[in-house]
Design an enzyme around this catalytic site. Structure first.
Site, short mmCIF file in Angstrom:
data_model
loop_
_atom_site.label_atom_id
_atom_site.label_comp_id
_atom_site.label_asym_id
_atom_site.label_seq_id
_atom_site.Cartn_x
_atom_site.Cartn_y
_atom_site.Cartn_z
N ASP A 63 -48.88 -56.15 -33.20
CA ASP A 63 -48.93 -54.69 -33.23
C ASP A 63 -49.61 -54.10 -32.00
O ASP A 63 -50.26 -54.81 -31.22
CB ASP A 63 -49.66 -54.21 -34.51
N GLU A 71 -49.63 -51.37 -44.09
CA GLU A 71 -50.64 -50.86 -45.01
C GLU A 71 -50.10 -50.92 -46.44
O GLU A 71 -48.90 -51.09 -46.65
CB GLU A 71 -50.96 -49.40 -44.63
N ASN A 125 -58.05 -53.98 -47.06
CA ASN A 125 -57.15 -53.35 -48.05
C ASN A 125 -55.89 -54.20 -48.29
O ASN A 125 -54.95 -53.74 -48.90
CB ASN A 125 -56.76 -51.94 -47.60
C1 F6R Z 1 -54.21 -56.67 -35.91
C2 F6R Z 1 -53.91 -57.20 -37.25
C3 F6R Z 1 -54.72 -56.73 -38.43
C4 F6R Z 1 -56.06 -57.44 -38.50
C5 F6R Z 1 -56.84 -56.97 -39.72
C6 F6R Z 1 -58.20 -57.63 -39.82
O1 F6R Z 1 -53.38 -57.28 -34.96
O2 F6R Z 1 -53.04 -58.01 -37.38
O3 F6R Z 1 -53.98 -56.98 -39.60
O4 F6R Z 1 -55.84 -58.83 -38.59
O5 F6R Z 1 -57.01 -55.59 -39.66
O6 F6R Z 1 -59.00 -57.18 -38.77
P1 F6R Z 1 -60.45 -57.79 -38.55
O7 F6R Z 1 -60.26 -59.20 -38.16
O8 F6R Z 1 -61.01 -56.95 -37.43
O9 F6R Z 1 -61.17 -57.65 -39.84
#
Ligand code: F6R
Length: 260
Positions: free
Chosen positions: A67, A143, A136
């Site tokens: 992303d 999401e 979440n």
């Molecule tokens: C971003 C992604 C997100 C993160 C998730 C956890 O490329 O794939 O799904 O893996 O938001 O983020 P952290 O590791 O910062 O808790």
């Protein structure tokens, strides 16, 4: 779904690094999907350390990140282009032009999302997709309530996700509202998936992903449908699971076993 529970973050990270190293060794010219976020920082540090020690090379790999924030140019300090350059790409031998991320500053973000999906298909798909997990239950930026059949597209970020990522931006108004993200169906097409989750803040999402119903409310639960998904957890992230004894029994110390 293989559930590997390691005693702490360092051993969980090292276990995922082993899985990446095996894929790099096995397939000359393999394609990997990569995630960003805080969880991945120690993983990429471990990959860089192994590269510096001459234990692995990224010279034959092509990568696709999950992303990028809509509106951010690759040199924006909060962009995932910058993150990947700083934590991984600039410190390894990955070939220029072989590391792909969606362009957040594309004039037509919808067209960019579709073109990105097509680029993945043109490369023959993804051999190993690395994932993190949102508190979440999101994977990439899918999401809650994202379609389980979704493809690469624009998603509106939830307030929770914007709050979690706010520290990466100087000012509140700089925090993007939208992201280009691989879809859940795009992710499920990867030939193998490894998800890393660490820390107590992920425990509820981990339990919903592994032991809850398959539901768009917890997008990560879609991984239950994948034939080769490995979930690597530290003890804190695993703390809300109900079948912990079974996972330890099948994979003692988070190791492989003949039958899972
Ligand atoms: C971003 C992604 C997100 C993160 C998730 C956890 O490329 O794939 O799904 O893996 O938001 O983020 P952290 O590791 O910062 O808790």
């Amino acid at each position: 779904m293989k559930v590997l529970i390691l005693p702490d973050t360092a051993t969980a990270v090292s276990r995922v690094a082993d899985i990446l190293a095996q894929t790099l060794d096995a397939g000359r010219g393999c394609t990997m999907g990569l995630a960003t976020g805080g969880t991945m920082v120690p993983l990429y540090a471990e990959i860089v350390a192994r590269h510096r020690a001459g234990q692995l090379s990224l010279a034959q790999v092509t990568t696709f990140n999950l992303d990028e924030y809509v509106g951010l140019a690759p040199d924006h300090p909060g962009s995932y282009h910058r993150y990947m350059a700083e934590v991984l790409f600039d410190h390894t031998d990955i070939r220029p032009g072989h590391a792909h991320l969606p362009r957040g500053d594309a004039p037509d973000p919808r067209a960019e999302a579709m073109a990105y999906e097509a680029r993945i298909a043109r490369e023959g798909g993804i051999d190993l997709q690395v994932l993190g997990l949102g508190q979440n239950g999101h994977i990439a930026f899918n999401e809650p309530t994202s379609s389980l059949g979704s493809r690469t597209r624009i998603k509106t970020l939830t307030d929770d996700t914007r709050r979690a990522n706010r520290p990466y931006f100087d000012r509140e108004e700089d925090m993007p509202r939208y992201a280009i993200t691989m879809g859940i169906a795009t992710i499920l097409e990867a030939r193998a998936i490894v998800l890393l989750a660490t820390g107590a803040s992920k425990a509820d999402a981990v339990a919903a992903m592994v032991e809850g119903p398959v539901s768009a409310l917890c997008p990560a639960s879609a991984l239950q449908l994948h034939p080769k998904a490995t979930i690597v957890l530290d003890a804190k992230a695993a703390s809300a699971l109900r079948l912990t004894n079974y996972y330890h029994h099948v994979h003692p110390d988070g190791q492989e076993s003949d039958y899972s």
